[in-house]
Write a protein that holds these residues in place. Structure first.
Motif, PDB file in Angstrom:
ATOM      1  N   GLY A  69      14.931  41.944 -27.831  1.00 36.66           N
ATOM      2  CA  GLY A  69      15.086  42.782 -29.016  1.00 36.66           C
ATOM      3  C   GLY A  69      16.073  42.264 -30.038  1.00 36.66           C
ATOM      4  N   GLY A  70      16.893  41.302 -29.688  1.00 39.70           N
ATOM      5  CA  GLY A  70      17.883  40.784 -30.629  1.00 39.70           C
ATOM      6  C   GLY A  70      17.338  39.666 -31.487  1.00 39.70           C
ATOM      7  N   GLU A  71      18.220  39.185 -32.345  1.00 38.11           N
ATOM      8  CA  GLU A  71      17.851  38.092 -33.241  1.00 38.11           C
ATOM      9  C   GLU A  71      17.546  36.807 -32.464  1.00 38.11           C
ATOM     10  OE1 GLU A  71      16.958  36.460 -36.890  1.00 38.11           O
ATOM     11  OE2 GLU A  71      17.510  38.539 -36.510  1.00 38.11           O
ATOM     12  N   VAL A  72      18.318  36.577 -31.409  1.00 39.40           N
ATOM     13  CA  VAL A  72      18.100  35.384 -30.595  1.00 39.40           C
ATOM     14  C   VAL A  72      16.742  35.455 -29.894  1.00 39.40           C
ATOM     15  CG1 VAL A  72      18.967  34.054 -28.632  1.00 39.40           C
ATOM     16  CG2 VAL A  72      20.567  35.006 -30.278  1.00 39.40           C
ATOM     17  N   HIS A  73      16.364  36.656 -29.448  1.00 38.91           N
ATOM     18  CA  HIS A  73      15.065  36.806 -28.776  1.00 38.91           C
ATOM     19  C   HIS A  73      13.925  36.548 -29.744  1.00 38.91           C
ATOM     20  CE1 HIS A  73      11.634  39.112 -27.011  1.00 38.91           C
ATOM     21  NE2 HIS A  73      11.980  38.340 -25.996  1.00 38.91           N
ATOM     22  N   ARG A  74      14.065  37.044 -30.966  1.00 42.24           N
ATOM     23  CA  ARG A  74      13.008  36.789 -31.962  1.00 42.24           C
ATOM     24  C   ARG A  74      12.879  35.293 -32.236  1.00 42.24           C
ATOM     25  NH1 ARG A  74      14.751  41.856 -34.081  1.00 42.24           N
ATOM     26  NH2 ARG A  74      16.414  40.855 -35.270  1.00 42.24           N
ATOM     27  N   ALA A  75      14.009  34.597 -32.316  1.00 38.66           N
ATOM     28  CA  ALA A  75      13.965  33.144 -32.530  1.00 38.66           C
ATOM     29  C   ALA A  75      13.355  32.439 -31.317  1.00 38.66           C
ATOM     30  CB  ALA A  75      15.369  32.614 -32.802  1.00 38.66           C
ATOM     31  N   ALA A  76      13.670  32.929 -30.119  1.00 42.01           N
ATOM     32  CA  ALA A  76      13.109  32.321 -28.908  1.00 42.01           C
ATOM     33  C   ALA A  76      11.603  32.529 -28.834  1.00 42.01           C
ATOM     34  CB  ALA A  76      13.788  32.896 -27.672  1.00 42.01           C
ATOM     35  N   VAL A  77      11.125  33.674 -29.292  1.00 39.33           N
ATOM     36  CA  VAL A  77       9.679  33.938 -29.298  1.00 39.33           C
ATOM     37  C   VAL A  77       8.980  32.986 -30.278  1.00 39.33           C
ATOM     38  CG1 VAL A  77       7.923  35.645 -29.940  1.00 39.33           C
ATOM     39  CG2 VAL A  77       9.845  36.309 -28.501  1.00 39.33           C
ATOM     40  N   VAL A  78       9.592  32.765 -31.434  1.00 39.23           N
ATOM     41  CA  VAL A  78       9.021  31.810 -32.396  1.00 39.23           C
ATOM     42  C   VAL A  78       8.995  30.409 -31.788  1.00 39.23           C
ATOM     43  CG1 VAL A  78       9.385  30.692 -34.627  1.00 39.23           C
ATOM     44  CG2 VAL A  78       9.633  33.160 -34.422  1.00 39.23           C
ATOM     45  N   GLY A  79      10.095  30.015 -31.133  1.00 40.58           N
ATOM     46  CA  GLY A  79      10.138  28.714 -30.478  1.00 40.58           C
ATOM     47  C   GLY A  79       9.089  28.588 -29.393  1.00 40.58           C
ATOM     48  N   ASP A  80       8.869  29.646 -28.638  1.00 34.18           N
ATOM     49  CA  ASP A  80       7.845  29.614 -27.591  1.00 34.18           C
ATOM     50  C   ASP A  80       6.445  29.534 -28.192  1.00 34.18           C
ATOM     51  OD1 ASP A  80       6.983  29.766 -24.845  1.00 34.18           O
ATOM     52  OD2 ASP A  80       6.349  31.827 -25.279  1.00 34.18           O
ATOM     53  N   THR A  81       6.256  30.181 -29.333  1.00 42.68           N
ATOM     54  CA  THR A  81       4.961  30.110 -30.010  1.00 42.68           C
ATOM     55  C   THR A  81       4.656  28.679 -30.449  1.00 42.68           C
ATOM     56  OG1 THR A  81       5.264  32.372 -30.797  1.00 42.68           O
ATOM     57  CG2 THR A  81       3.611  31.042 -31.932  1.00 42.68           C
ATOM     58  N   VAL A  82       5.669  27.956 -30.882  1.00 37.38           N
ATOM     59  CA  VAL A  82       5.487  26.556 -31.249  1.00 37.38           C
ATOM     60  C   VAL A  82       5.372  25.693 -29.996  1.00 37.38           C
ATOM     61  CG1 VAL A  82       6.581  24.579 -32.383  1.00 37.38           C
ATOM     62  CG2 VAL A  82       6.679  26.825 -33.437  1.00 37.38           C
ATOM     63  N   GLY A  83       6.137  26.015 -28.965  1.00 39.34           N
ATOM     64  CA  GLY A  83       6.190  25.193 -27.764  1.00 39.34           C
ATOM     65  C   GLY A  83       4.951  25.237 -26.905  1.00 39.34           C
ATOM     66  N   ASP A  84       4.267  26.365 -26.865  1.00 42.51           N
ATOM     67  CA  ASP A  84       3.064  26.460 -26.030  1.00 42.51           C
ATOM     68  C   ASP A  84       1.994  25.443 -26.417  1.00 42.51           C
ATOM     69  OD1 ASP A  84       3.923  28.304 -24.196  1.00 42.51           O
ATOM     70  OD2 ASP A  84       3.125  30.036 -25.284  1.00 42.51           O
ATOM     71  N   PRO A  85       1.632  25.315 -27.700  1.00 41.26           N
ATOM     72  CA  PRO A  85       0.657  24.268 -28.033  1.00 41.26           C
ATOM     73  C   PRO A  85       1.179  22.866 -27.780  1.00 41.26           C
ATOM     74  CG  PRO A  85       0.851  25.829 -29.841  1.00 41.26           C
ATOM     75  CD  PRO A  85       1.908  26.175 -28.855  1.00 41.26           C
ATOM     76  N   PHE A  86       2.485  22.667 -27.935  1.00 42.75           N
ATOM     77  CA  PHE A  86       3.063  21.350 -27.672  1.00 42.75           C
ATOM     78  C   PHE A  86       2.800  20.931 -26.238  1.00 42.75           C
ATOM     79  CE2 PHE A  86       6.535  19.614 -30.609  1.00 42.75           C
ATOM     80  CZ  PHE A  86       5.796  19.890 -31.729  1.00 42.75           C
ATOM     81  N   LYS A  87       3.159  21.784 -25.295  1.00 43.78           N
ATOM     82  CA  LYS A  87       3.061  21.368 -23.892  1.00 43.78           C
ATOM     83  C   LYS A  87       1.642  21.483 -23.347  1.00 43.78           C
ATOM     84  CE  LYS A  87       4.093  25.652 -21.676  1.00 43.78           C
ATOM     85  NZ  LYS A  87       4.836  26.698 -21.378  1.00 43.78           N
ATOM     86  N   ASP A  88       0.831  22.355 -23.896  1.00 39.79           N
ATOM     87  CA  ASP A  88      -0.496  22.599 -23.327  1.00 39.79           C
ATOM     88  C   ASP A  88      -1.595  21.754 -23.944  1.00 39.79           C
ATOM     89  OD1 ASP A  88       0.666  24.478 -21.689  1.00 39.79           O
ATOM     90  OD2 ASP A  88       0.149  26.172 -22.980  1.00 39.79           O
ATOM     91  N   THR A  89      -1.483  21.424 -25.218  1.00 39.61           N
ATOM     92  CA  THR A  89      -2.597  20.733 -25.879  1.00 39.61           C
ATOM     93  C   THR A  89      -2.197  19.428 -26.549  1.00 39.61           C
ATOM     94  OG1 THR A  89      -2.264  22.027 -27.898  1.00 39.61           O
ATOM     95  CG2 THR A  89      -3.852  22.868 -26.303  1.00 39.61           C
TER      96      THR A  89
END
Length: 118
Positions: A69-89
């Motif tokens: 729920g914090g600002e750091v979590h929102r940034a981590a979710v954005v990073g994970d959104t970018v990271g998933d295609p990186f590692k998977d595809t």
């Protein structure tokens, strides 16, 4: 609307052929060595950074740096959104691109030796 395929496979097929016809065997070897070294480093980078972003989000969700729920979590979710295609595809697809360029160069080796300009 249907997705349009990328032009990358066409480039991986045409580049070794044109390089072989223009620069000969040394040019094709240079193309393959450059593609292999750059593609390997990029694939390792993408796989590792995608996994790191995924792990960072999990770490924050465990309650570190303020938790969910914090600002750091929102940034981590954005990073994970970018990271998933990186590692998977993106990272694994570079392996296929390198193999395709190598196979085209092998199949066209006779043409390269016979018809190269240099």
């Amino acid at each position: 609307m249907a997705a349009r395929p990328s032009g990358t496979p066409l480039l991986a097929i045409v580049a070794p052929i044109l390089t072989g016809l223009i620069f000969g065997v040394p040019g094709v070897i240079g193309l393959l060595v450059g593609g292999l070294s750059a593609g390997f480093v990029l694939a390792i980078f993408m796989a590792n950074s995608g996994g790191a972003w995924d792990n960072a989000k999990k770490y924050v969700e465990e309650g570190n740096f303020g938790g969910k729920g914090g600002e750091v979590h929102r940034a981590a979710v954005v990073g994970d959104t970018v990271g998933d295609p990186f590692k998977d595809t993106s990272g694994p697809s570079l392996n296929i691109l390198i193999k395709l360029m190598s196979m085209v160069a092998i199949v066209m080796a006779g043409l390269t030796v016979s018809w190269s300009l240099f």
